[in-house]
Design a protein around this motif. Structure first.
Motif, short mmCIF file in Angstrom:
data_model
loop_
_atom_site.label_atom_id
_atom_site.label_comp_id
_atom_site.label_asym_id
_atom_site.label_seq_id
_atom_site.Cartn_x
_atom_site.Cartn_y
_atom_site.Cartn_z
N ASP A 175 96.61 68.57 -56.90
CA ASP A 175 95.83 69.08 -55.78
C ASP A 175 96.63 70.11 -55.00
O ASP A 175 97.86 70.04 -54.95
CB ASP A 175 95.40 67.93 -54.86
CG ASP A 175 94.24 68.32 -53.94
OD1 ASP A 175 93.55 69.32 -54.24
OD2 ASP A 175 94.02 67.64 -52.92
N PHE A 176 95.92 71.07 -54.43
CA PHE A 176 96.53 72.08 -53.57
C PHE A 176 95.69 72.23 -52.32
O PHE A 176 94.46 72.17 -52.38
CB PHE A 176 96.58 73.45 -54.28
CG PHE A 176 97.42 73.47 -55.52
CD1 PHE A 176 98.78 73.70 -55.44
CD2 PHE A 176 96.85 73.22 -56.76
CE1 PHE A 176 99.57 73.71 -56.59
CE2 PHE A 176 97.63 73.23 -57.92
CZ PHE A 176 98.99 73.47 -57.83
N LEU A 234 103.17 78.92 -52.69
CA LEU A 234 103.77 77.75 -52.04
C LEU A 234 105.12 78.13 -51.43
O LEU A 234 105.48 77.66 -50.35
CB LEU A 234 103.93 76.59 -53.02
CG LEU A 234 102.65 76.06 -53.69
CD1 LEU A 234 102.97 74.86 -54.57
CD2 LEU A 234 101.59 75.70 -52.67
N GLY A 254 101.32 71.67 -52.64
CA GLY A 254 100.78 71.18 -53.90
C GLY A 254 101.30 69.78 -54.19
O GLY A 254 102.39 69.41 -53.73
#
Ligand SMILES: [Zn+2]
Length: 162
Positions: A9-10, A143, A150
């Motif tokens: 997931d982000f 990121l 993340g």
């Protein structure tokens, strides 16, 4: 019989002191927040997706569509509880969970034990079966530019023999 699943997931990061930053049900006190339709608990989302994946039950977006008005701002503990119910309905239990959180900010390591303790309560599995790790992307990519967070999770499930 064992089944393995992965969850990824982000979520975008924003500066929002009014929105809590929650990881695995634990609130990190920071000005930062994760953007999302629910409470954006990225760690619970990745774990839920990994369990669904292990059971070939689709993904979290299918079970909890972000177009659904009723789940706006939903506490992700409710999401994971529904997934845990699906899992026990199929007679499976969690053997262990290994998660890696990837971000530059906030620093995760000071909170790792508290996050594990929170997961221990939510998932009701032994603390030794929960691993939470943290890393960065060495400042590379989105990121690395602190635009988001993340999470990668692997979960192993075992059939309950009764
Ligand atoms: Zn999510």
């Amino acid at each position: 019989m064992f089944r393995i699943g992965n969850g990824i997931d982000f979520h975008k990061l924003e500066n929002n002191p009014d929105r809590p930053f929650i990881l695995g049900g634990f609130e990190i006190i920071t000005e930062l927040a994760l953007v999302g339709h629910s409470d954006a608990d990225i760690l619970l989302h990745a774990i839920a997706d990994a369990i669904l994946g292990a059971l070939s039950l689709g993904d979290i977006g299918q079970h909890f569509p972000d177009t659904e008005e009723s789940i706006k701002g939903i506490n992700s503990v409710l999401i994971i509880n529904k997934v845990l119910n699906l899992m026990s309905g199929k007679n499976y239990k969690i053997v262990n969970i290994d998660s890696t959180i990837i971000c530059e900010i906030p620093k995760i390591s000071p909170y790792k034990n508290q996050i594990i303790q929170s997961l221990n309560k939510i998932l009701n599995i032994d603390i030794n079966c929960i691993s939470v790790k943290a890393t960065t992307t060495e400042k590379m990519g989105a990121l690395g530019r602190k635009e988001g967070v993340g999470v990668f999770t692997t979960v192993l499930l075992e059939k309950i023999i009764s």
